[in-house]
Design a protein around this motif. Structure first.
Motif, PDB file in Angstrom:
ATOM      1  N   THR A   1       0.942   7.852  -4.307  1.00  0.00           N
ATOM      2  CA  THR A   1       0.964   6.607  -5.078  1.00  0.00           C
ATOM      3  C   THR A   1       1.726   6.764  -6.389  1.00  0.00           C
ATOM      4  O   THR A   1       1.781   5.844  -7.187  1.00  0.00           O
ATOM      5  CB  THR A   1      -0.466   6.131  -5.413  1.00  0.00           C
ATOM      6  OG1 THR A   1      -1.156   7.202  -6.047  1.00  0.00           O
ATOM      7  CG2 THR A   1      -1.213   5.719  -4.169  1.00  0.00           C
ATOM      8  N   LEU A   2       2.318   7.944  -6.601  1.00  0.00           N
ATOM      9  CA  LEU A   2       3.096   8.139  -7.827  1.00  0.00           C
ATOM     10  C   LEU A   2       4.423   7.392  -7.717  1.00  0.00           C
ATOM     11  O   LEU A   2       4.939   7.196  -6.619  1.00  0.00           O
ATOM     12  CB  LEU A   2       3.364   9.631  -8.048  1.00  0.00           C
ATOM     13  CG  LEU A   2       2.135  10.466  -8.390  1.00  0.00           C
ATOM     14  CD1 LEU A   2       2.514  11.926  -8.495  1.00  0.00           C
ATOM     15  CD2 LEU A   2       1.519   9.988  -9.691  1.00  0.00           C
ATOM     16  N   PRO A   3       4.972   6.979  -8.865  1.00  0.00           N
ATOM     17  CA  PRO A   3       6.243   6.250  -8.826  1.00  0.00           C
ATOM     18  C   PRO A   3       7.414   7.188  -8.577  1.00  0.00           C
ATOM     19  O   PRO A   3       8.219   7.450  -9.456  1.00  0.00           O
ATOM     20  CB  PRO A   3       6.328   5.618 -10.221  1.00  0.00           C
ATOM     21  CG  PRO A   3       5.505   6.501 -11.085  1.00  0.00           C
ATOM     22  CD  PRO A   3       4.440   7.074 -10.226  1.00  0.00           C
TER      23      PRO A   3
ATOM     24  N   ARG B   1       9.384   8.785  -1.846  1.00  0.00           N
ATOM     25  CA  ARG B   1       8.696   9.729  -0.960  1.00  0.00           C
ATOM     26  C   ARG B   1       9.645  10.807  -0.453  1.00  0.00           C
ATOM     27  O   ARG B   1       9.251  11.937  -0.205  1.00  0.00           O
ATOM     28  CB  ARG B   1       8.108   8.979   0.244  1.00  0.00           C
ATOM     29  CG  ARG B   1       7.063   7.977  -0.188  1.00  0.00           C
ATOM     30  CD  ARG B   1       5.716   8.371   0.339  1.00  0.00           C
ATOM     31  NE  ARG B   1       4.696   7.485  -0.187  1.00  0.00           N
ATOM     32  CZ  ARG B   1       3.936   6.711   0.577  1.00  0.00           C
ATOM     33  NH1 ARG B   1       4.082   6.724   1.882  1.00  0.00           N
ATOM     34  NH2 ARG B   1       3.020   5.951   0.043  1.00  0.00           N
TER      35      ARG B   1
ATOM     36  N   LEU C   1      -0.974   9.849   6.417  1.00  0.00           N
ATOM     37  CA  LEU C   1      -2.413   9.834   6.143  1.00  0.00           C
ATOM     38  C   LEU C   1      -3.237   9.669   7.405  1.00  0.00           C
ATOM     39  O   LEU C   1      -4.353  10.162   7.504  1.00  0.00           O
ATOM     40  CB  LEU C   1      -2.761   8.698   5.181  1.00  0.00           C
ATOM     41  CG  LEU C   1      -2.318   8.880   3.738  1.00  0.00           C
ATOM     42  CD1 LEU C   1      -2.629   7.645   2.940  1.00  0.00           C
ATOM     43  CD2 LEU C   1      -3.018  10.084   3.129  1.00  0.00           C
TER      44      LEU C   1
ATOM     45  N   ARG D   1      -6.826   1.112  -0.493  1.00  0.00           N
ATOM     46  CA  ARG D   1      -5.663   1.886  -0.049  1.00  0.00           C
ATOM     47  C   ARG D   1      -4.486   0.988   0.286  1.00  0.00           C
ATOM     48  O   ARG D   1      -3.332   1.351   0.041  1.00  0.00           O
ATOM     49  CB  ARG D   1      -6.024   2.701   1.190  1.00  0.00           C
ATOM     50  CG  ARG D   1      -6.782   3.961   0.863  1.00  0.00           C
ATOM     51  CD  ARG D   1      -7.079   4.659   2.149  1.00  0.00           C
ATOM     52  NE  ARG D   1      -7.425   6.047   1.946  1.00  0.00           N
ATOM     53  CZ  ARG D   1      -7.791   6.847   2.951  1.00  0.00           C
ATOM     54  NH1 ARG D   1      -7.850   6.369   4.178  1.00  0.00           N
ATOM     55  NH2 ARG D   1      -8.075   8.098   2.714  1.00  0.00           N
TER      56      ARG D   1
ATOM     57  N   SER E   1      -2.927  -0.008  -2.828  1.00  0.00           N
ATOM     58  CA  SER E   1      -2.189   1.094  -3.465  1.00  0.00           C
ATOM     59  C   SER E   1      -0.989   1.561  -2.654  1.00  0.00           C
ATOM     60  O   SER E   1      -0.481   2.649  -2.905  1.00  0.00           O
ATOM     61  CB  SER E   1      -3.119   2.276  -3.683  1.00  0.00           C
ATOM     62  OG  SER E   1      -4.301   1.858  -4.283  1.00  0.00           O
ATOM     63  N   THR E   2      -0.574   0.823  -1.669  1.00  0.00           N
ATOM     64  CA  THR E   2       0.603   1.111  -0.830  1.00  0.00           C
ATOM     65  C   THR E   2       0.419   2.316   0.092  1.00  0.00           C
ATOM     66  O   THR E   2       1.391   2.812   0.655  1.00  0.00           O
ATOM     67  CB  THR E   2       1.893   1.368  -1.645  1.00  0.00           C
ATOM     68  OG1 THR E   2       1.817   2.680  -2.232  1.00  0.00           O
ATOM     69  CG2 THR E   2       2.095   0.348  -2.733  1.00  0.00           C
ATOM     70  N   LEU E   3      -0.826   2.775   0.270  1.00  0.00           N
ATOM     71  CA  LEU E   3      -0.996   3.946   1.135  1.00  0.00           C
ATOM     72  C   LEU E   3      -1.102   3.553   2.601  1.00  0.00           C
ATOM     73  O   LEU E   3      -0.619   4.270   3.471  1.00  0.00           O
ATOM     74  CB  LEU E   3      -2.252   4.722   0.722  1.00  0.00           C
ATOM     75  CG  LEU E   3      -2.116   5.506  -0.573  1.00  0.00           C
ATOM     76  CD1 LEU E   3      -3.455   6.064  -1.001  1.00  0.00           C
ATOM     77  CD2 LEU E   3      -1.106   6.627  -0.408  1.00  0.00           C
TER      78      LEU E   3
ATOM     79  N   ARG F   1       4.180   0.848  -6.939  1.00  0.00           N
ATOM     80  CA  ARG F   1       3.723   2.177  -7.359  1.00  0.00           C
ATOM     81  C   ARG F   1       3.979   2.431  -8.838  1.00  0.00           C
ATOM     82  O   ARG F   1       3.257   3.210  -9.461  1.00  0.00           O
ATOM     83  CB  ARG F   1       4.407   3.259  -6.529  1.00  0.00           C
ATOM     84  CG  ARG F   1       3.785   3.399  -5.160  1.00  0.00           C
ATOM     85  CD  ARG F   1       4.448   4.481  -4.330  1.00  0.00           C
ATOM     86  NE  ARG F   1       4.252   4.151  -2.932  1.00  0.00           N
ATOM     87  CZ  ARG F   1       5.202   4.181  -2.008  1.00  0.00           C
ATOM     88  NH1 ARG F   1       6.427   4.571  -2.333  1.00  0.00           N
ATOM     89  NH2 ARG F   1       4.934   3.839  -0.774  1.00  0.00           N
TER      90      ARG F   1
ATOM     91  N   TYR G   1      -3.836   5.095  -8.956  1.00  0.00           N
ATOM     92  CA  TYR G   1      -4.890   5.053  -7.945  1.00  0.00           C
ATOM     93  C   TYR G   1      -5.780   6.276  -8.043  1.00  0.00           C
ATOM     94  O   TYR G   1      -5.294   7.410  -8.117  1.00  0.00           O
ATOM     95  CB  TYR G   1      -4.237   4.974  -6.566  1.00  0.00           C
ATOM     96  CG  TYR G   1      -5.177   5.067  -5.385  1.00  0.00           C
ATOM     97  CD1 TYR G   1      -6.205   4.146  -5.211  1.00  0.00           C
ATOM     98  CD2 TYR G   1      -5.026   6.059  -4.420  1.00  0.00           C
ATOM     99  CE1 TYR G   1      -7.056   4.223  -4.115  1.00  0.00           C
ATOM    100  CE2 TYR G   1      -5.866   6.138  -3.326  1.00  0.00           C
ATOM    101  CZ  TYR G   1      -6.885   5.217  -3.174  1.00  0.00           C
ATOM    102  OH  TYR G   1      -7.724   5.297  -2.096  1.00  0.00           O
TER     103      TYR G   1
END
Ligand SMILES: Nc1ncnc2c1ncn2[C@@H]1O[C@H](COP(=O)(O)OP(=O)(O)OP(=O)(O)O)[C@@H](O)[C@H]1O
Ligand SMILES: [Mg+2]
Lengths: 433, 243
Positions: free
Chosen positions: A240-242, A245, A418, B48, B51-53, B76, B81
Motif C-alpha cells: 500500500t506504499l506509494p 509495484r 495476497l 483491504r 486500500s487497493t490490496l 496509495r 493502511y
C-alpha cells in the motif's frame, strides 16, 4: 521513483545480510571452511613430502650375494637409510619395523643373486606396515616397491647390454618415439592433447559447478525475499506504499543479486585460497602458454560469459520470485524453489561430461530449452570460439527473463500476491473433525 | 464537507464465500468512521479493497474521488493502511523501520527525520526504537506500526483493529493519540473494531455490518436512541438479533 527503488534495495540487503540463516552459509563456509580445508590438505601434503625425504627401509639379507649387495648400494645412492636385520626371525622383524616407524621391509631370499645372474626370475618380498593412515601413508608404502622397480630397470639394462653389447638398451625397449601434438582451430600446436584436455576439463568442471552454486544460492535468496514478507506479515503494508509495484519487484531482484554476488565473491576467494594451497604440489598447466596457442579468453569471450551469467542470474531470480508468490512462508517458498535445482544440475552434468551437439536431438533440445544451460556453454566459448552459440543463448535467456518478469509483475500488480496459494490442505495432519 | 470515501454496492466473492454482499457507505472528510461486526463479517475485506490490496468482484470505492481499481497508485499516495495482523522487518531496528517507511513520502533527509520524530512520539517507545524489532513484544510492535501509519499525516488512514493486542493502558494511549492527532491534522480515519467502548469513544459515525451487509449506520448517540439501548453493545445485539 528511483529513490523508492534505492530504498527497497537498501532494506533488502540489510534484511538479507543480517539474517543469520543467510549470513552463516555465505560467510562461514566460504571464508572459513575453505581456507581451513586448504590448510589441512597443505599440512598433510607437506608432512607426506617430508616423509618421502627420509625413507628408511629394513633389509633382511638371507642371500648375501653380489646382486643383493648391489641393491643395497643402489638404495643408499637414492638417499634411503638402510637398517640391516641380521636375525632371520620374521616375526621379530615385523614388530621391529612397525614399532620403529620404518617405511618397509625388504626380504632378500637366499639364491637371489644366483637366480638373477643366471638370467632367471627371483622372488623378492616387500612388506609395508599398515598403520591405518590416510592417502599420504599409502604413497609412502608404495615408495618401497617403486624403489625396487627402479632397481629392476637397472637389471634390465644390464641384461640387454650383456646380450646385445653393440646396441643401446633404451632403443631396444622403445622402438617408437611418440610425440603427441594438437590441432587447435586448424593450426598445429606443439602441445600434448592430454595436457589440453586436462586444462579444458578443469575449466569446464569448476565453472559449471560454480555457476550452479551461485544460481541456487540466488534463487533461495529471492524466494526468501518475497516469502519472508508474507511470513512476517509485512507484505500488505509494503503493497500500500506509494511506489510502483514493479519497483518493489525490481528492488527485491537487485537486493538478491547484490547479496548473491557478494556471496559468490566470498566463495571465489575462499575457493581460490583452497585450490592454491595445494597447487604447489600438483604440476599446473604444464607450462602451456594459453595465449600463444590461441586459447586464452579474449575480451569478447569474457564479455559474453559475463553477460550470459548475468542473464541466467536474472532469469533464475525472476523464476524464483514468481514461484514464491504462491508460498505462504519461507519454508514453503524454499520447498517450491528447491526442485528447480534440477534445472541446474541436469545441464551441469551434461556440460561437464559431453558436448551437447553430440547428444541425441530431443535431449539436446531439452537441454537448450533450459536457460541455465547457456551460461555453462558460454563458459567454453574461449575454447570453442563458438560465439554464435553464446550470443544465441543470451538472446534466448533475455526473452525467457522478460516473459517470466512479466508474469512476476502481473502477480505483484494484482491481488494474486495476497490470495494466490497452492493448497496442500489435503495433506494437513491437524485436520479437525 | 466533502466526501472522503464513497463505497458503492461492494461485492467480494472468495470461491464459495460471499465476503461482501452489496456493502455501501460514505465517509465525510475529517471524520473517524468505524466498521463493527462479528468475526468474518467482512470488515477486513472492505478495508483491504479500500486500500487497493484486493479487487472488488463488483461495485466501486472512491477515495477523494479516485477509484481504487482504476487509479490505484494515486489512491496509495493518499492513504496509509494498518493491517489487522502486521509485522515489521525483524532484522531492522524500530528506527530503521520508521526511516524506511518515511522515505517513501518524505522529500529529503530532514523531512524523514521529522516524520521519524513524530512516530517516535506516537509510539512512546523511546530508547527501545534503537533495538531490533525481533526483540519487541506484540504490543510494542503494534505501537510501532500504529505510529508508522499515522506519522505521514495521510489524507485517509485505514486502521484495521488498531488496538488489537494492546493492554488497557496502551489501548487508551493509542486511542487518545488517534483522536487528538486526527482532529489536529485533519486526517480522515476508516477503522474496524470489536471493542464497542473503543468505537463509542473514537468514532464520529459507525456502520454495523453482518455477512457483508450494512445493517445500520449513524453516530453512536443516534444509534443508541434509535434502538433505545444504553450502549453500542446492546444496539448491536438488537440489530443483529442475538440479544
Ligand atoms: N483470502 C481469502 N480467501 C478466502 N476467503 C477469505 C479470504 N479473506 C477473507 N475471506 C473470507 O471472507 C469472509 C470475511 O472475512 P474478513 O476477514 O473480511 O472478516 P472480518 O470482519 O475482518 O473478521 P474478523 O473480525 O475475524 O477480523 C470470511 O468468511 C473469510 O473466511
Ligand atoms: Mg478482520
Amino acid at each position: 521513483m528511483l529513490k523508492g527503488l534505492f530504498n527497497i534495495v537498501v532494506k533488502e540487503v540489510k534484511e538479507l545480510v543480517r539474517d543469520p540463516k543467510i549470513l552463516l552459509p555465505m560467510i562461514i563456509i566460504p571464508l572459513i571452511m575453505f581456507p581451513l580445508m586448504g590448510f589441512a590438505i597443505q599440512t598433510s601434503m607437506e608432512a607426506a613430502e617430508e616423509g618421502i625425504g627420509k625413507i628408511s627401509i629394513a633389509v633382511m639379507d638371507l642371500d648375501g650375494g653380489p646382486v643383493a649387495e648391489n641393491l643395497r648400494i643402489n638404495l643408499t645412492n637414492w638417499n634411503v637409510k638402510i637398517v640391516e636385520i641380521d636375525d632371520p626371525d620374521l616375526t621379530e622383524a615385523f614388530s621391529y619395523v612397525q614399532e620403529s616407524n620404518l617405511t618397509g621391509l625388504i626380504v632378500i631370499p637366499s639364491g637371489f643373486s644366483q637366480n638373477i645372474t643366471e638370467g632367471k626370475t627371483s622372488e623378492l618380498e616387500v612388506y609395508a606396515p599398515f598403520r591405518g593412515g590416510g592417502i599420504t601413508e599409502s604413497t609412502s608404502s608404495s615408495a618401497v616397491s617403486s624403489l625396487v622397480s627402479l632397481f629392476e630397470n637397472n637389471l634390465i639394462d644390464q641384461r640387454i647390454n650383456e646380450r646385445f653389447p653393440e646396441s643401446n638398451s633404451t632403443t631396444v625397449l622403445n622402438p617408437i618415439a611418440l610425440s603427441e601434438k594438437s590441432i587447435i582451430n586448424g593450426k598445429g600446436v606443439d602441445v600434448n592433447p592430454e595436457v589440453l584436455f586436462g586444462l579444458v576439463i578443469s575449466q569446464s568442471t569448476i565453472i559449471p559447478v560454480g555457476i550452479m552454486m551461485l544460481l541456487i544460492f540466488a534463487m533461495q535468496l529471492a524466494a526468501t525475499a518475497v516469502a519472508s514478507e508474507k511470513e512476517e506479515k509485512t507484505l500488505e503494508t509494503l503493497l500500500t506504499l506509494p511506489i510502483n509495484r514493479f519497483m518493489i519487484l525490481a528492488g527485491k531482484l537487485t537486493g538478491s543479486i547484490i547479496v548473491a554476488v557478494v556471496g559468490a565473491i566470498a566463495y571465489l576467494i575462499g575457493f581460490s585460497y583452497y585450490t592454491s594451497s595445494f597447487t604447489g604440489a600438483i604440476p599446473t598447466d604444464a607450462g602451456v602458454d594459453l595465449a600463444a596457442i590461441g586459447l586464452a579468453p579474449t575480451f569478447l569471450s569474457y564479455l559474453l560469459m559475463g553477460l550470459s551469467l548475468f542473464m541466467a542470474l536474472l532469469s533464475a531470480l525472476a523464476l524464483a520470485i514468481s514461484l514464491s508468490v504462491f508460498a505462504e512462508d519461507v519454508r514453503g517458498a524454499q520447498a517450491l524453489v528447491g526442485p528447480l535445482s534440477i534445472l541446474f544440475v541436469f545441464p551441469m552434468i551434461f556440460t561437464i561430461f559431453t558436448d551437447i551437439s553430440a547428444l541425441p536431438f530431443p535431449l539436446s533440445v531439452i537441454l537448450l530449452a533450459i536457460p541455465f544451460t547457456h551460461p555453462m556453454l558460454a563458459a567454453r566459448v574461449s575454447f570453442t570460439g563458438d560465439y554464435l552459440t553464446a550470443i544465441g543463448g543470451i538472446l534466448y535467456m533475455t526473452v525467457f527473463t522478460v516473459i517470466v518478469l512479466y508474469i512476476a509483475a502481473r502477480l505483484f500488480g494484482t491481488e494474486k500476491i495476497l490470495t494466490a496459494k497452492l493448497k496442500f490442505r489435503r495433506f494437513s495432519l491437524r485436520r479437525k473433525k | 464537507m466533502s466526501v472522503a470515501v464513497e463505497a458503492k454496492d461492494l461485492v467480494k466473492v472468495f470461491g464459495s464465500v460471499r465476503a461482501l454482499d452489496g456493502l455501501s457507505f460514505s465517509i465525510e472528510n475529517g471524520e473517524i468512521f468505524g466498521l463493527i461486526g462479528l468475526n468474518g463479517a467482512g470488515k477486513t475485506t472492505a478495508l483491504r479493497i479500500t486500500s487497493t490490496l484486493l479487487l472488488p468482484t463488483s461495485g466501486t470505492v472512491k477515495v477523494f474521488g479516485r477509484d481504487v481499481v482504476e487509479e490505484a497508485s494515486e489512491v496509495r499516495s493518499l492513504i496509509s493502511y494498518l493491517p489487522e495482523e502486521a509485522g515489521a522487518y525483524k532484522n531492522l531496528s524500530g528506527n530503521e523501520y520508521l526511516k524506511f517507511m518515511a522515505s517513501f513520502r518524505a522529500k529529503n533527509k530532514d523531512a524523514v527525520r521529522e516524520l521519524v520524530d513524530v512516530a517516535s512520539e506516537i509510539s512512546g517507545l523511546g530508547e527501545r526504537l534503537r533495538d531490533k524489532v525481533k526483540g519487541y513484544s506484540k504490543g510494542m510492535k503494534r505501537r510501532l506500526l500504529v505510529a508508522r501509519a499515522l506519522m505521514t499525516k495521510p489524507k485517509l488512514a485505514v486502521l484495521d483493529e488498531p488496538t488489537s493486542g494492546l493492554d488497557v493502558l496502551h489501548s487508551v494511549h493509542v486511542r487518545g493519540i488517534i483522536k487528538r492527532y486526527v482532529k489536529k491534522q485533519g486526517v480522515t480515519v476508516l477503522l474496524s473494531s470489536h471493542n464497542m467502548l473503543e468505537v463509542e469513544y473514537l468514532c464520529d459515525r459507525v456502520a454495523l455490518i453482518n455477512k457483508g451487509r450494512i445493517l445500520a449506520t449513524g453516530s453512536p448517540a443516534e444509534l443508541k436512541t434509535r434502538y433505545k439501548a444504553v450502549n453500542l453493545e446492546d444496539v448491536f445485539g438488537e440489530v443483529v438479533g442475538f440479544a
